[in-house]
Design a protein around this motif. Structure first.
Motif, PDB file in Angstrom:
ATOM      1  N   GLU A  47     -64.109 -34.624  -0.638  1.00  0.00           N
ATOM      2  CA  GLU A  47     -63.638 -33.246  -0.521  1.00  0.00           C
ATOM      3  C   GLU A  47     -63.011 -33.064   0.870  1.00  0.00           C
ATOM      4  O   GLU A  47     -63.239 -33.872   1.778  1.00  0.00           O
ATOM      5  CB  GLU A  47     -64.801 -32.275  -0.727  1.00  0.00           C
ATOM      6  CG  GLU A  47     -65.410 -32.311  -2.122  1.00  0.00           C
ATOM      7  CD  GLU A  47     -64.460 -31.905  -3.235  1.00  0.00           C
ATOM      8  OE1 GLU A  47     -63.472 -31.187  -2.962  1.00  0.00           O
ATOM      9  OE2 GLU A  47     -64.707 -32.316  -4.381  1.00  0.00           O
ATOM     10  N   PRO A  48     -62.222 -31.998   1.071  1.00  0.00           N
ATOM     11  CA  PRO A  48     -61.630 -31.764   2.388  1.00  0.00           C
ATOM     12  C   PRO A  48     -62.684 -31.814   3.501  1.00  0.00           C
ATOM     13  O   PRO A  48     -63.784 -31.279   3.355  1.00  0.00           O
ATOM     14  CB  PRO A  48     -61.019 -30.363   2.252  1.00  0.00           C
ATOM     15  CG  PRO A  48     -60.662 -30.274   0.794  1.00  0.00           C
ATOM     16  CD  PRO A  48     -61.801 -30.983   0.095  1.00  0.00           C
ATOM     17  N   GLY A  49     -62.360 -32.514   4.574  1.00  0.00           N
ATOM     18  CA  GLY A  49     -63.267 -32.649   5.715  1.00  0.00           C
ATOM     19  C   GLY A  49     -64.259 -33.792   5.597  1.00  0.00           C
ATOM     20  O   GLY A  49     -64.975 -34.084   6.548  1.00  0.00           O
ATOM     21  N   CYS A  50     -64.303 -34.458   4.443  1.00  0.00           N
ATOM     22  CA  CYS A  50     -65.255 -35.560   4.241  1.00  0.00           C
ATOM     23  C   CYS A  50     -64.617 -36.899   4.589  1.00  0.00           C
ATOM     24  O   CYS A  50     -63.400 -37.074   4.482  1.00  0.00           O
ATOM     25  CB  CYS A  50     -65.734 -35.593   2.795  1.00  0.00           C
ATOM     26  SG  CYS A  50     -66.744 -34.165   2.359  1.00  0.00           S
ATOM     27  N   SER A  51     -65.473 -37.840   4.984  1.00  0.00           N
ATOM     28  CA  SER A  51     -64.968 -39.162   5.341  1.00  0.00           C
ATOM     29  C   SER A  51     -66.042 -40.222   5.140  1.00  0.00           C
ATOM     30  O   SER A  51     -67.235 -39.920   5.045  1.00  0.00           O
ATOM     31  CB  SER A  51     -64.512 -39.179   6.806  1.00  0.00           C
ATOM     32  OG  SER A  51     -65.602 -38.933   7.675  1.00  0.00           O
ATOM     33  N   ILE A  52     -65.585 -41.458   5.086  1.00  0.00           N
ATOM     34  CA  ILE A  52     -66.447 -42.631   5.151  1.00  0.00           C
ATOM     35  C   ILE A  52     -66.149 -43.259   6.505  1.00  0.00           C
ATOM     36  O   ILE A  52     -64.993 -43.606   6.798  1.00  0.00           O
ATOM     37  CB  ILE A  52     -66.146 -43.627   4.010  1.00  0.00           C
ATOM     38  CG1 ILE A  52     -66.381 -42.964   2.656  1.00  0.00           C
ATOM     39  CG2 ILE A  52     -67.002 -44.883   4.167  1.00  0.00           C
ATOM     40  CD1 ILE A  52     -65.908 -43.793   1.461  1.00  0.00           C
ATOM     41  N   GLY A  53     -67.159 -43.369   7.344  1.00  0.00           N
ATOM     42  CA  GLY A  53     -66.959 -43.878   8.687  1.00  0.00           C
ATOM     43  C   GLY A  53     -66.531 -45.340   8.723  1.00  0.00           C
ATOM     44  O   GLY A  53     -66.741 -46.101   7.771  1.00  0.00           O
ATOM     45  N   TYR A  54     -65.954 -45.706   9.838  1.00  0.00           N
ATOM     46  CA  TYR A  54     -65.486 -47.084  10.030  1.00  0.00           C
ATOM     47  C   TYR A  54     -66.666 -48.053   9.948  1.00  0.00           C
ATOM     48  O   TYR A  54     -67.716 -47.821  10.535  1.00  0.00           O
ATOM     49  CB  TYR A  54     -64.792 -47.222  11.392  1.00  0.00           C
ATOM     50  CG  TYR A  54     -64.198 -48.583  11.603  1.00  0.00           C
ATOM     51  CD1 TYR A  54     -62.931 -48.878  11.133  1.00  0.00           C
ATOM     52  CD2 TYR A  54     -64.918 -49.582  12.259  1.00  0.00           C
ATOM     53  CE1 TYR A  54     -62.382 -50.133  11.314  1.00  0.00           C
ATOM     54  CE2 TYR A  54     -64.375 -50.844  12.440  1.00  0.00           C
ATOM     55  CZ  TYR A  54     -63.104 -51.107  11.964  1.00  0.00           C
ATOM     56  OH  TYR A  54     -62.566 -52.362  12.145  1.00  0.00           O
ATOM     57  N   HIS A  55     -66.466 -49.121   9.203  1.00  0.00           N
ATOM     58  CA  HIS A  55     -67.492 -50.156   9.063  1.00  0.00           C
ATOM     59  C   HIS A  55     -66.816 -51.493   8.749  1.00  0.00           C
ATOM     60  O   HIS A  55     -65.685 -51.528   8.261  1.00  0.00           O
ATOM     61  CB  HIS A  55     -68.495 -49.787   7.954  1.00  0.00           C
ATOM     62  CG  HIS A  55     -67.859 -49.572   6.617  1.00  0.00           C
ATOM     63  ND1 HIS A  55     -67.155 -48.421   6.304  1.00  0.00           N
ATOM     64  CD2 HIS A  55     -67.803 -50.355   5.520  1.00  0.00           C
ATOM     65  CE1 HIS A  55     -66.701 -48.521   5.065  1.00  0.00           C
ATOM     66  NE2 HIS A  55     -67.073 -49.690   4.560  1.00  0.00           N
ATOM     67  N   VAL A  56     -67.520 -52.573   9.038  1.00  0.00           N
ATOM     68  CA  VAL A  56     -66.999 -53.929   8.829  1.00  0.00           C
ATOM     69  C   VAL A  56     -67.659 -54.531   7.589  1.00  0.00           C
ATOM     70  O   VAL A  56     -68.861 -54.382   7.382  1.00  0.00           O
ATOM     71  CB  VAL A  56     -67.258 -54.808  10.071  1.00  0.00           C
ATOM     72  CG1 VAL A  56     -66.831 -56.250   9.817  1.00  0.00           C
ATOM     73  CG2 VAL A  56     -66.526 -54.232  11.285  1.00  0.00           C
ATOM     74  N   HIS A  57     -66.869 -55.210   6.793  1.00  0.00           N
ATOM     75  CA  HIS A  57     -67.372 -55.914   5.606  1.00  0.00           C
ATOM     76  C   HIS A  57     -67.622 -57.372   5.984  1.00  0.00           C
ATOM     77  O   HIS A  57     -66.692 -58.177   6.034  1.00  0.00           O
ATOM     78  CB  HIS A  57     -66.372 -55.792   4.451  1.00  0.00           C
ATOM     79  CG  HIS A  57     -66.403 -54.458   3.809  1.00  0.00           C
ATOM     80  ND1 HIS A  57     -67.148 -54.192   2.697  1.00  0.00           N
ATOM     81  CD2 HIS A  57     -65.812 -53.281   4.152  1.00  0.00           C
ATOM     82  CE1 HIS A  57     -67.017 -52.924   2.362  1.00  0.00           C
ATOM     83  NE2 HIS A  57     -66.212 -52.341   3.235  1.00  0.00           N
ATOM     84  N   GLU A  58     -68.875 -57.685   6.267  1.00  0.00           N
ATOM     85  CA  GLU A  58     -69.247 -59.022   6.727  1.00  0.00           C
ATOM     86  C   GLU A  58     -69.261 -60.069   5.615  1.00  0.00           C
ATOM     87  O   GLU A  58     -68.875 -61.207   5.842  1.00  0.00           O
ATOM     88  CB  GLU A  58     -70.627 -58.981   7.391  1.00  0.00           C
ATOM     89  CG  GLU A  58     -70.703 -58.101   8.620  1.00  0.00           C
ATOM     90  CD  GLU A  58     -69.946 -58.643   9.812  1.00  0.00           C
ATOM     91  OE1 GLU A  58     -69.577 -59.838   9.825  1.00  0.00           O
ATOM     92  OE2 GLU A  58     -69.693 -57.854  10.747  1.00  0.00           O
ATOM     93  N   LYS A  59     -69.730 -59.698   4.420  1.00  0.00           N
ATOM     94  CA  LYS A  59     -69.915 -60.682   3.349  1.00  0.00           C
ATOM     95  C   LYS A  59     -69.222 -60.291   2.051  1.00  0.00           C
ATOM     96  O   LYS A  59     -69.495 -60.870   1.002  1.00  0.00           O
ATOM     97  CB  LYS A  59     -71.401 -60.903   3.093  1.00  0.00           C
ATOM     98  CG  LYS A  59     -72.116 -61.483   4.291  1.00  0.00           C
ATOM     99  CD  LYS A  59     -73.564 -61.729   4.015  1.00  0.00           C
ATOM    100  CE  LYS A  59     -74.219 -62.304   5.267  1.00  0.00           C
ATOM    101  NZ  LYS A  59     -75.607 -62.607   5.084  1.00  0.00           N
ATOM    102  N   ASP A  60     -68.359 -59.286   2.116  1.00  0.00           N
ATOM    103  CA  ASP A  60     -67.648 -58.856   0.918  1.00  0.00           C
ATOM    104  C   ASP A  60     -66.310 -58.247   1.330  1.00  0.00           C
ATOM    105  O   ASP A  60     -66.025 -58.104   2.509  1.00  0.00           O
ATOM    106  CB  ASP A  60     -68.483 -57.863   0.106  1.00  0.00           C
ATOM    107  CG  ASP A  60     -69.004 -56.684   0.910  1.00  0.00           C
ATOM    108  OD1 ASP A  60     -68.354 -56.280   1.902  1.00  0.00           O
ATOM    109  OD2 ASP A  60     -70.070 -56.154   0.562  1.00  0.00           O
ATOM    110  N   ALA A  61     -65.489 -57.974   0.347  1.00  0.00           N
ATOM    111  CA  ALA A  61     -64.191 -57.343   0.573  1.00  0.00           C
ATOM    112  C   ALA A  61     -64.138 -56.056  -0.249  1.00  0.00           C
ATOM    113  O   ALA A  61     -64.790 -55.960  -1.291  1.00  0.00           O
ATOM    114  CB  ALA A  61     -63.067 -58.277   0.146  1.00  0.00           C
ATOM    115  N   GLU A  62     -63.365 -55.064   0.232  1.00  0.00           N
ATOM    116  CA  GLU A  62     -63.261 -53.802  -0.498  1.00  0.00           C
ATOM    117  C   GLU A  62     -61.804 -53.406  -0.655  1.00  0.00           C
ATOM    118  O   GLU A  62     -61.013 -53.511   0.279  1.00  0.00           O
ATOM    119  CB  GLU A  62     -64.029 -52.688   0.220  1.00  0.00           C
ATOM    120  CG  GLU A  62     -64.039 -51.395  -0.561  1.00  0.00           C
ATOM    121  CD  GLU A  62     -65.042 -50.381  -0.046  1.00  0.00           C
ATOM    122  OE1 GLU A  62     -65.464 -49.536  -0.849  1.00  0.00           O
ATOM    123  OE2 GLU A  62     -65.408 -50.438   1.146  1.00  0.00           O
TER     124      GLU A  62
END
Length: 115
Positions: A47-62
């Motif tokens: 929704e407006p104003g929502c986010s998924i913070g920065y993170h690293v994928h160590e053992k998988d890909a997205e």
């Protein structure tokens, strides 16, 4: 096998990966249904104003396929605008985040697979 939307497992995540607001995830399938080769295939709703913070994928890909809306996507050290029809790829060992800074809902399909 066919799954109907009413069979999807719904996850609600607050401040996902250090992001803002509430993220809704409609899991289309389980890890077992992905033959344990991945952990997510589903729709993410920001929704407006929502986010998924920065993170690293160590053992998988997205991968994200943007269905609806416009978002700011952090791809490593750069921030780009993504819109409906765009696909983002976060390979194993790299990082990303996504934010809905607009006025309309952002919907995307997400797939996380193991290396």
């Amino acid at each position: 096998m066919i799954k109907k939307p009413e069979e999807y497992k719904i996850d609600i995540r607050e401040q996902m990966r250090g992001g803002n607001g509430t993220v809704k995830i409609e899991n289309f399938v389980s890890a077992a249904e992905l033959n344990d080769k991945g952990r997510l295939f589903g729709k993410i709703i920001l929704e407006p104003g929502c986010s998924i913070g920065y993170h690293v994928h160590e053992k998988d890909a997205e991968l994200f396929y943007i269905l609806k809306g416009t978002a700011k996507y952090t791809d490593g050290d750069k921030v780009v605008t993504v819109t409906a029809g765009d696909t983002t790829i976060c390979p194993t060992g790299t990082g990303h985040g996504i934010a809905n800074e607009g006025d309309e809902t952002v919907e995307l399909v997400a797939l996380i697979v193991y290396e």
